[in-house]
Write a protein that holds these residues in place. Structure first.
Motif, PDB file in Angstrom:
ATOM      1  N   ARG A 178      37.345  27.922  15.437  1.00 18.95           N
ATOM      2  CA  ARG A 178      35.849  28.214  14.688  1.00 18.95           C
ATOM      3  C   ARG A 178      35.441  29.679  15.034  1.00 18.95           C
ATOM      4  O   ARG A 178      34.795  30.431  14.141  1.00 18.95           O
ATOM      5  CB  ARG A 178      34.854  27.056  15.534  1.00 18.95           C
ATOM      6  N   ALA A 179      35.684  30.076  16.138  1.00 18.58           N
ATOM      7  CA  ALA A 179      35.395  31.590  16.678  1.00 18.58           C
ATOM      8  C   ALA A 179      36.049  32.447  15.591  1.00 18.58           C
ATOM      9  O   ALA A 179      35.584  33.389  14.993  1.00 18.58           O
ATOM     10  CB  ALA A 179      35.774  31.788  17.974  1.00 18.58           C
ATOM     11  N   ARG A 180      37.326  31.976  15.121  1.00 18.42           N
ATOM     12  CA  ARG A 180      38.094  33.066  14.372  1.00 18.42           C
ATOM     13  C   ARG A 180      37.595  32.893  12.925  1.00 18.42           C
ATOM     14  O   ARG A 180      37.340  33.951  12.110  1.00 18.42           O
ATOM     15  CB  ARG A 180      39.525  32.531  14.086  1.00 18.42           C
ATOM     16  N   ALA A 181      37.161  31.787  12.526  1.00 18.26           N
ATOM     17  CA  ALA A 181      36.546  31.630  11.239  1.00 18.26           C
ATOM     18  C   ALA A 181      35.022  32.320  11.173  1.00 18.26           C
ATOM     19  O   ALA A 181      34.695  32.815  10.064  1.00 18.26           O
ATOM     20  CB  ALA A 181      36.199  29.937  11.002  1.00 18.26           C
ATOM     21  N   ILE A 182      34.439  32.387  12.226  1.00 13.60           N
ATOM     22  CA  ILE A 182      33.082  33.015  12.137  1.00 13.60           C
ATOM     23  C   ILE A 182      33.377  34.610  11.814  1.00 13.60           C
ATOM     24  O   ILE A 182      32.765  34.993  11.244  1.00 13.60           O
ATOM     25  CB  ILE A 182      32.527  32.798  13.550  1.00 13.60           C
ATOM     26  N   HIS A 183      34.434  35.156  12.563  1.00 10.75           N
ATOM     27  CA  HIS A 183      34.474  36.366  12.394  1.00 10.75           C
ATOM     28  C   HIS A 183      35.048  36.560  10.851  1.00 10.75           C
ATOM     29  O   HIS A 183      34.556  37.656  10.310  1.00 10.75           O
ATOM     30  CB  HIS A 183      35.868  36.905  13.310  1.00 10.75           C
ATOM     31  N   ALA A 184      35.754  35.693  10.376  1.00 13.46           N
ATOM     32  CA  ALA A 184      36.293  35.892   9.206  1.00 13.46           C
ATOM     33  C   ALA A 184      35.119  35.794   8.057  1.00 13.46           C
ATOM     34  O   ALA A 184      35.019  36.524   7.007  1.00 13.46           O
ATOM     35  CB  ALA A 184      37.374  34.988   8.774  1.00 13.46           C
ATOM     36  N   ASN A 185      34.461  35.154   8.319  1.00 11.24           N
ATOM     37  CA  ASN A 185      33.211  34.854   7.437  1.00 11.24           C
ATOM     38  C   ASN A 185      32.338  35.859   7.545  1.00 11.24           C
ATOM     39  O   ASN A 185      31.655  36.088   6.328  1.00 11.24           O
ATOM     40  CB  ASN A 185      32.699  33.561   7.785  1.00 11.24           C
ATOM     41  N   GLN A 186      31.919  36.518   8.624  1.00 11.72           N
ATOM     42  CA  GLN A 186      31.182  37.776   8.618  1.00 11.72           C
ATOM     43  C   GLN A 186      31.784  38.797   8.009  1.00 11.72           C
ATOM     44  O   GLN A 186      30.947  39.369   7.219  1.00 11.72           O
ATOM     45  CB  GLN A 186      30.964  38.271  10.233  1.00 11.72           C
ATOM     46  N   ILE A 187      33.073  39.010   7.932  1.00 13.49           N
ATOM     47  CA  ILE A 187      33.649  40.124   7.087  1.00 13.49           C
ATOM     48  C   ILE A 187      33.440  39.797   5.720  1.00 13.49           C
ATOM     49  O   ILE A 187      33.167  40.572   4.933  1.00 13.49           O
ATOM     50  CB  ILE A 187      35.154  40.081   7.557  1.00 13.49           C
ATOM     51  N   TYR A 203      28.072  27.097  14.229  1.00 12.12           N
ATOM     52  CA  TYR A 203      29.581  27.080  13.991  1.00 12.12           C
ATOM     53  C   TYR A 203      30.281  26.646  15.455  1.00 12.12           C
ATOM     54  O   TYR A 203      30.782  25.878  15.404  1.00 12.12           O
ATOM     55  CB  TYR A 203      30.204  28.404  13.399  1.00 12.12           C
ATOM     56  N   LEU A 204      30.044  27.625  16.096  1.00 10.58           N
ATOM     57  CA  LEU A 204      30.773  27.221  17.714  1.00 10.58           C
ATOM     58  C   LEU A 204      30.163  25.936  18.385  1.00 10.58           C
ATOM     59  O   LEU A 204      31.176  25.266  18.930  1.00 10.58           O
ATOM     60  CB  LEU A 204      30.303  28.165  18.732  1.00 10.58           C
TER      61      LEU A 204
END
Length: 130
Positions: free
Chosen positions: A51-60, A101-102
Protein backbone atom coordinates in the motif's frame (compact mmCIF):
# COMPACT_ATOMS: atom_id res chain seq x y z
CA UNK A 1 2.66 34.32 -5.59
CA UNK A 2 -0.89 33.00 -5.29
CA UNK A 3 -2.08 30.32 -2.89
CA UNK A 4 -2.59 28.01 -5.88
CA UNK A 5 1.05 28.37 -6.91
CA UNK A 6 2.18 27.68 -3.34
CA UNK A 7 -0.03 24.57 -3.44
CA UNK A 8 1.74 23.53 -6.64
CA UNK A 9 5.05 23.82 -4.78
CA UNK A 10 3.61 21.82 -1.85
CA UNK A 11 2.34 19.14 -4.24
CA UNK A 12 5.83 18.83 -5.69
CA UNK A 13 7.12 18.20 -2.16
CA UNK A 14 4.54 15.46 -1.65
CA UNK A 15 6.46 13.33 -4.15
CA UNK A 16 9.52 12.76 -1.94
CA UNK A 17 7.40 12.81 1.24
CA UNK A 18 5.27 9.97 -0.10
CA UNK A 19 8.44 7.91 -0.39
CA UNK A 20 9.02 7.85 3.39
CA UNK A 21 6.44 5.15 4.23
CA UNK A 22 7.66 3.10 1.27
CA UNK A 23 11.29 3.39 2.36
CA UNK A 24 10.27 2.39 5.90
CA UNK A 25 8.49 -0.69 4.55
CA UNK A 26 11.53 -1.59 2.49
CA UNK A 27 13.84 -1.14 5.48
CA UNK A 28 11.69 -3.54 7.51
CA UNK A 29 11.77 -6.16 4.77
CA UNK A 30 14.36 -8.79 5.59
CA UNK A 31 17.75 -7.37 4.68
CA UNK A 32 16.92 -3.67 5.00
CA UNK A 33 16.60 -1.06 2.28
CA UNK A 34 18.15 -2.25 -0.99
CA UNK A 35 19.49 0.93 -2.56
CA UNK A 36 21.14 -1.03 -5.40
CA UNK A 37 17.83 -2.39 -6.67
CA UNK A 38 14.95 -0.68 -4.83
CA UNK A 39 12.29 -1.36 -7.46
CA UNK A 40 12.81 -5.11 -7.32
CA UNK A 41 12.53 -4.92 -3.55
CA UNK A 42 9.37 -2.81 -3.81
CA UNK A 43 7.76 -5.45 -6.04
CA UNK A 44 8.18 -8.03 -3.26
CA UNK A 45 6.35 -5.93 -0.66
CA UNK A 46 2.96 -7.11 0.58
CA UNK A 47 0.29 -5.69 2.88
CA UNK A 48 1.20 -2.32 4.38
CA UNK A 49 4.36 -2.09 2.29
CA UNK A 50 2.49 -2.72 -0.95
CA UNK A 51 0.00 0.00 0.00
CA UNK A 52 2.90 2.38 0.73
CA UNK A 53 4.24 1.65 -2.75
CA UNK A 54 0.83 2.38 -4.26
CA UNK A 55 0.62 5.69 -2.37
CA UNK A 56 3.95 6.79 -3.79
CA UNK A 57 3.01 5.77 -7.33
CA UNK A 58 -0.38 7.45 -7.08
CA UNK A 59 1.20 10.69 -5.89
CA UNK A 60 3.48 10.70 -8.92
CA UNK A 61 0.51 9.95 -11.19
CA UNK A 62 -1.74 12.66 -9.77
CA UNK A 63 0.78 15.50 -9.92
CA UNK A 64 0.82 16.25 -13.69
CA UNK A 65 -2.94 16.83 -13.95
CA UNK A 66 -2.91 19.05 -10.87
CA UNK A 67 0.12 20.99 -12.11
CA UNK A 68 -1.50 21.53 -15.51
CA UNK A 69 -4.72 22.62 -13.82
CA UNK A 70 -3.00 25.16 -11.59
CA UNK A 71 -1.00 26.58 -14.48
CA UNK A 72 -4.03 26.83 -16.79
CA UNK A 73 -6.12 28.39 -14.02
CA UNK A 74 -3.37 30.83 -13.07
CA UNK A 75 -2.95 32.02 -16.64
CA UNK A 76 -6.58 32.09 -17.74
CA UNK A 77 -8.98 32.26 -14.79
CA UNK A 78 -9.72 35.60 -13.15
CA UNK A 79 -11.49 34.08 -10.11
CA UNK A 80 -8.42 33.62 -7.94
CA UNK A 81 -10.41 32.73 -4.82
CA UNK A 82 -12.07 29.72 -6.48
CA UNK A 83 -8.75 28.59 -7.96
CA UNK A 84 -7.04 28.86 -4.57
CA UNK A 85 -9.84 26.89 -2.89
CA UNK A 86 -9.61 24.12 -5.48
CA UNK A 87 -5.84 23.95 -5.08
CA UNK A 88 -6.21 23.73 -1.30
CA UNK A 89 -8.83 20.99 -1.72
CA UNK A 90 -6.36 18.98 -3.79
CA UNK A 91 -3.61 19.39 -1.18
CA UNK A 92 -6.00 18.47 1.61
CA UNK A 93 -7.11 15.36 -0.26
CA UNK A 94 -3.52 14.36 -0.99
CA UNK A 95 -2.63 14.68 2.70
CA UNK A 96 -5.56 12.52 3.87
CA UNK A 97 -5.25 9.95 1.07
CA UNK A 98 -2.08 8.20 2.34
CA UNK A 99 -3.45 7.95 5.87
CA UNK A 100 -6.59 6.21 4.63
CA UNK A 101 -4.59 4.02 2.24
CA UNK A 102 -2.16 2.83 4.89
CA UNK A 103 -5.07 2.16 7.26
CA UNK A 104 -6.76 0.18 4.45
CA UNK A 105 -9.96 2.25 4.61
CA UNK A 106 -10.67 1.74 0.93
CA UNK A 107 -14.09 3.38 0.44
CA UNK A 108 -13.09 6.59 2.18
CA UNK A 109 -9.75 6.53 0.38
CA UNK A 110 -11.51 6.35 -2.98
CA UNK A 111 -13.80 9.22 -2.01
CA UNK A 112 -10.82 11.37 -0.99
CA UNK A 113 -9.03 10.45 -4.22
CA UNK A 114 -12.13 11.60 -6.12
CA UNK A 115 -12.02 14.97 -4.36
CA UNK A 116 -8.42 15.50 -5.43
CA UNK A 117 -9.08 14.35 -8.98
CA UNK A 118 -12.19 16.50 -9.21
CA UNK A 119 -10.29 19.54 -7.95
CA UNK A 120 -7.64 18.98 -10.62
CA UNK A 121 -10.27 18.68 -13.35
CA UNK A 122 -12.05 21.79 -12.09
CA UNK A 123 -8.78 23.72 -12.17
CA UNK A 124 -8.09 22.53 -15.69
CA UNK A 125 -11.53 23.60 -16.89
CA UNK A 126 -11.70 26.81 -14.85
CA UNK A 127 -11.31 29.11 -17.86
CA UNK A 128 -14.60 27.71 -19.19
CA UNK A 129 -16.56 28.66 -16.07
CA UNK A 130 -14.68 31.81 -15.09
Amino acid sequence: MTVALWCLFAAALLHPLSKFPLAAAQAREGRGYDNRNPRAQQERLTGWGARARAIHANQIESFPLFAAGVLVATVAAPKVCAVDCLALAYIGARLVYPILYLADVHYARSLVWSVGFGASLALLTSPAWA
